[in-house]
Design a protein around this motif. Structure first.
Motif, short mmCIF file in Angstrom:
data_model
loop_
_atom_site.label_atom_id
_atom_site.label_comp_id
_atom_site.label_asym_id
_atom_site.label_seq_id
_atom_site.Cartn_x
_atom_site.Cartn_y
_atom_site.Cartn_z
N ALA A 169 0.71 -1.19 -0.03
CA ALA A 169 -0.17 -0.08 -0.09
C ALA A 169 0.90 1.33 0.00
O ALA A 169 0.20 2.42 -0.14
N SER A 175 -0.06 1.04 -6.73
CA SER A 175 -0.10 2.41 -6.42
C SER A 175 -0.29 2.81 -8.00
O SER A 175 -1.13 3.88 -7.93
N ARG A 178 -4.23 1.79 -8.61
CA ARG A 178 -5.29 2.21 -7.54
C ARG A 178 -6.37 3.16 -8.10
O ARG A 178 -7.68 2.81 -8.11
N LEU A 300 -5.40 0.96 0.95
CA LEU A 300 -5.34 1.29 -0.53
C LEU A 300 -6.64 2.33 -0.82
O LEU A 300 -6.68 2.88 -1.88
#
Length: 300
Positions: A169, A175, A178, A300
């Motif tokens: 995360a 990333s 997301r 997240l």
């Protein structure tokens, strides 16, 4: 134990520093921005700009993780040169420094990736498997490993960590996924059948620490969970965890036009098994993708 790290300010390096500080080790990070090392890695971690700054303090273990991110930008000639120099040239600099030392570290743990195997298709890949294709990512990993292994001629043990897709995360692979997945725009890449070998960040840190303490460890180790998944399953599971749909496939031709050679990294895959880690007695905390993503979902 005095541990010298390259790549110590990266995603994996920062967490290793936290763990090893808690165990009472002395840590030095070789960095282009040594002034930022205490903030990123811990107040007790020393940052150096030049290897010569280490002075007379013997280094027991060298952790070599430095390398520019491979999927952040298009693979132009300039970018490829940077990816090469940040791994191979840097490791060659380390070797020249190591050769000058009277008392050398006993162990080097050096980074690599499951991309070493190339696009493996449906083959199940263990550490004994040869490369199955030689795209740029595979050539890069092969050269990186071969350079690191030259430390064996200096009397050092060399461990090579072939890392899969690290789930965290705090950055890395997740990333970049997301935002599109949270916006409901996530989905499989290409036909979604390519294999993805993944690992939870906690297991990645634990296995490097495990290998540090295995006195007979040497050679390559696949650093990925024992149950790889197909891209389509990964996309569906991530979307479920984020409570979003996953119905927006990204066609192969769009990737090829937009990313050029870099698209091979996303359209190919590896079905990798961590045979040597399991044989050595390492226990993975996360072997199920859903459980790994559930653990990270709140961050997240």
């Amino acid at each position: 134990m005095h541990i010298l790290l390259t790549g110590g300010t990266g995603l994996i390096g920062r967490q290793l520093c936290r763990l090893w500080l808690s165990q009472g080790h002395s840590l030095t990070v070789w960095s282009r921005k040594p002034e930022k090392v205490p903030t990123l890695c811990g107040a007790q971690v020393r940052g150096i700009a030049r290897l010569e700054e280490i002075g007379q303090a013997p280094v027991d273990v060298l952790i070599n993780l430095a390398g520019a991110p491979i999927a952040d930008r298009l693979w132009t000639h300039r970018r490829k040169a940077l990816l090469w120099s940040s791994r191979i040239s840097l490791t060659e600099t380390l070797l020249a420094w190591l050769e000058s030392l009277e008392q050398k570290p006993r162990l080097m743990i050096s980074g690599s990736a499951v991309g070493w195997y190339g696009d493996g298709g449906e083959r199940e890949l263990t550490e004994d498997s040869p490369p199955v294709s030689e795209d740029f990512a595979s050539q890069l990993c092969i050269a990186w490993e071969e350079t690191a292994q030259r430390a064996e001629a200096l009397g050092m043990r060399v461990v090579l960590v072939r890392t899969g897709l690290v789930l965290s995360a705090e950055g890395g692979f997740l990333s970049r996924l997301r935002l599109p997945f949270k916006a409901g725009l996530g989905g499989p890449i290409g036909n979604g059948r390519q294999w993805m070998s993944w690992i939870h960040i906690d297991d990645q840190i634990a296995l490097i620490d495990f290998l540090l303490h295995q006195n007979m460890a040497s050679g390559p180790y696949n650093a990925c969970a024992p149950k790889p998944v197909r891209n389509r399953e990964f996309a569906k599971t991530l979307a479920d965890v984020l409570h979003r749909p996953a119905f927006m496939p990204l066609p192969s031709f769009v990737l090829k036009v937009g990313l050029g050679e870099l698209s091979l990294l996303l359209l190919g895959g590896q079905r990798v098994t961590p045979m040597r880690l399991l044989a050595a007695g390492f226990t993975f905390r996360f072997t199920d993708l859903r459980a790994a993503l559930d653990d990270l979902s709140s961050r997240l």
